[in-house]
Write a protein that holds these residues in place. Structure first.
Motif, PDB file in Angstrom:
ATOM      1  N   MET A 236      26.070  -0.708  19.348  1.00 14.98           N
ATOM      2  CA  MET A 236      24.655  -0.831  18.988  1.00 14.98           C
ATOM      3  C   MET A 236      23.945   0.498  19.147  1.00 14.98           C
ATOM      4  O   MET A 236      24.410   1.359  19.887  1.00 14.98           O
ATOM      5  CB  MET A 236      23.978  -1.847  19.904  1.00 14.98           C
ATOM      6  N   LYS A 237      22.817   0.629  18.450  1.00 11.76           N
ATOM      7  CA  LYS A 237      22.030   1.850  18.608  1.00 11.76           C
ATOM      8  C   LYS A 237      20.565   1.514  18.880  1.00 11.76           C
ATOM      9  O   LYS A 237      20.011   1.952  19.868  1.00 11.76           O
ATOM     10  CB  LYS A 237      22.165   2.722  17.364  1.00 11.76           C
ATOM     11  N   CYS A 238      19.966   0.716  17.985  1.00  9.55           N
ATOM     12  CA  CYS A 238      18.534   0.437  18.162  1.00  9.55           C
ATOM     13  C   CYS A 238      18.312  -0.827  18.991  1.00  9.55           C
ATOM     14  O   CYS A 238      17.345  -0.910  19.744  1.00  9.55           O
ATOM     15  CB  CYS A 238      17.841   0.319  16.807  1.00  9.55           C
ATOM     16  N   GLY A 239      19.171  -1.817  18.841  1.00  6.11           N
ATOM     17  CA  GLY A 239      19.019  -3.074  19.583  1.00  6.11           C
ATOM     18  C   GLY A 239      17.999  -4.022  18.982  1.00  6.11           C
ATOM     19  O   GLY A 239      17.815  -5.133  19.476  1.00  6.11           O
ATOM     20  N   GLY A 241      17.522  -4.541  15.320  1.00  7.26           N
ATOM     21  CA  GLY A 241      17.697  -4.909  13.913  1.00  7.26           C
ATOM     22  C   GLY A 241      17.231  -3.875  12.905  1.00  7.26           C
ATOM     23  O   GLY A 241      16.940  -4.206  11.752  1.00  7.26           O
ATOM     24  N   LYS A 242      17.138  -2.585  13.313  1.00  2.77           N
ATOM     25  CA  LYS A 242      16.621  -1.556  12.399  1.00  2.77           C
ATOM     26  C   LYS A 242      17.706  -0.620  11.869  1.00  2.77           C
ATOM     27  O   LYS A 242      17.612  -0.131  10.751  1.00  2.77           O
ATOM     28  CB  LYS A 242      15.566  -0.678  13.116  1.00  2.77           C
ATOM     29  N   CYS A 243      18.731  -0.334  12.665  1.00  2.00           N
ATOM     30  CA  CYS A 243      19.625   0.777  12.305  1.00  2.00           C
ATOM     31  C   CYS A 243      20.858   0.335  11.508  1.00  2.00           C
ATOM     32  O   CYS A 243      21.532   1.169  10.916  1.00  2.00           O
ATOM     33  CB  CYS A 243      20.070   1.512  13.574  1.00  2.00           C
ATOM     34  N   GLY A 244      21.165  -0.931  11.497  1.00  2.00           N
ATOM     35  CA  GLY A 244      22.328  -1.417  10.759  1.00  2.00           C
ATOM     36  C   GLY A 244      23.651  -1.061  11.411  1.00  2.00           C
ATOM     37  O   GLY A 244      24.697  -1.063  10.772  1.00  2.00           O
ATOM     38  N   ARG A 245      23.656  -0.751  12.694  1.00  2.00           N
ATOM     39  CA  ARG A 245      24.860  -0.330  13.391  1.00  2.00           C
ATOM     40  C   ARG A 245      25.729  -1.530  13.804  1.00  2.00           C
ATOM     41  O   ARG A 245      26.942  -1.412  13.957  1.00  2.00           O
ATOM     42  CB  ARG A 245      24.379   0.405  14.612  1.00  2.00           C
ATOM     43  N   TYR A 252      22.925  -9.480  12.160  1.00  2.00           N
ATOM     44  CA  TYR A 252      22.774  -8.375  13.112  1.00  2.00           C
ATOM     45  C   TYR A 252      23.047  -8.928  14.501  1.00  2.00           C
ATOM     46  O   TYR A 252      22.300  -9.781  14.978  1.00  2.00           O
ATOM     47  CB  TYR A 252      21.363  -7.796  13.059  1.00  2.00           C
ATOM     48  N   CYS A 254      22.599  -7.642  17.289  1.00  2.00           N
ATOM     49  CA  CYS A 254      21.553  -7.347  18.277  1.00  2.00           C
ATOM     50  C   CYS A 254      20.398  -8.326  18.234  1.00  2.00           C
ATOM     51  O   CYS A 254      19.791  -8.596  19.255  1.00  2.00           O
ATOM     52  CB  CYS A 254      21.039  -5.921  18.114  1.00  2.00           C
TER      53      CYS A 254
END
Ligand code: FAD
Ligand code: FES
Length: 272
Positions: A236-239, A241-245, A252, A254
């Motif tokens: 994860m990166k943003c946590g 739902g914004k970054c699509g990781r 998502y 996250c």
């Protein structure tokens, strides 16, 4: 608008060594903050100047004034966290993600099945249901690790073994001197114990292979997929739902997870 990426500062009040590479951190926010969360949620932890990583909240929301995280030393940021000491500060964003639907589980028999550090998110749930004991029926925990040295929350587990509120079944993979409990893998222990499916919910968390085999064995015992819950760990990166990781298809992890039923997992695309 408040920037959702700005973490709250929390002080490390205490550090408990669980295993050679896992520590439990008790954290207190430095500013008065109404931090409310539900069992199963996670936070983004920042070690200042190093980066961020997601971690499950291991304490129960019924325990006020602090949160606890249990973190395995893996790579850059978790290693930097392990270098910190009591009274050092870190950043916390969250809580994020969905949670275990504890309200819907009232009066049910709960079967917790954990492996290794996968007990961290389950510990939040176990302690929550123990503190709300009258709302739940039978509680059974099956937990295993590779060796005795790899079991997390040992003192708590040995205490819980003596409690009438929950049945605790512990396992290690291979025989060791002085170990009188089960020897073998957690999924096999589940089969051997044959927990009843009646009015039951099974919640599992651990290494991906353990989760897969536990789900298979629960199905063999007659559980249906809607009775089985797990929590997933994706990068994860943003946590939020914004970054699509963290996505699997259009899910998502996250924000739609990390808690899913076995039925939901089965419907996810192949990449999972
Ligand atoms: C919702 C969620 C809850 C989590 N809860 C916990 C927890 O309670 N305790 C805990 O110790 N860890 C937890 N993790 C895993 C933890 O986030 C990773 O160990 C951490 O991100 C590693 O960061 P690093 O910078 O130290 O390592 P990196 O240098 O980024 O990676 C080191 C190794 O860890 C693997 N890795 C990196 N990120 C993840 C990830 N998110 N999930 C699985 N493997 C990863 C990499 O593939 C690599 O092999 C959780 C992850 C998620 C998504
Ligand atoms: S972590 Fe960024 S979308 Fe899920």
């Amino acid at each position: 608008m408040i920037n959702p990426y700005i973490p709250e500062i929390a002080k490390i009040e205490s550090i408990r060594k669980e295993t050679l590479d896992i520590n439990t951190y008790k954290l207190v926010f430095t500013k008065e903050k109404n931090f409310s969360y539900k069992p199963g949620q996670f936070v983004m932890v920042s070690v200042l100047g190093e980066g961020e990583f997601p971690a499950a909240i291991a304490s129960s929301p019924t325990q006020k004034g602090y949160i606890e995280l249990s973190v395995r030393k893996m790579g850059k940021v978790t290693t930097a966290l392990h270098r910190l000491e009591e009274n050092d500060v870190i950043g916390i964003r969250g809580p994020y993600g969905n949670s275990f639907p504890v309200e819907h589980w009232k009066n049910k028999n709960l079967l917790y099945i954990g492996g290794g550090i996968g007990l961290a998110p389950l510990r939040s749930l176990i302690n929550y249901t123990l503190d709300e004991r009258k709302n739940y029926n039978k509680l059974l925990l099956i937990y295993g690790a590779r060796t005795q040295g790899d079991l997390v929350y040992k003192e708590e587990l040995f205490k819980l073994e003596k409690s009438k509120d929950i049945e605790v079944k512990l396992a290690i993979d291979k025989h060791e001197e002085g170990w009188t409990r089960f020897v073998g893998f957690v999924p096999d222990y589940v089969l051997a114990l044959k927990p009843s499916t009646k009015n039951a919910i099974a919640i599992t968390c651990g290494p991906p292979i353990m989760i897969k085999l536990v789900i298979q064995n629960l199905l063999k015992l007659g559980f249906v997929q809607e009775q089985i819950y797990t929590t997933l760990e994706m990068r994860m990166k943003c946590g939020i739902g914004k970054c699509g990781r963290c996505n699997i298809g259009n899910i998502y992890v996250c924000k739609d997870g990390p808690v899913f039923t076995a039925k939901q997992l089965q419907e996810l695309p192949e990449e999972y």
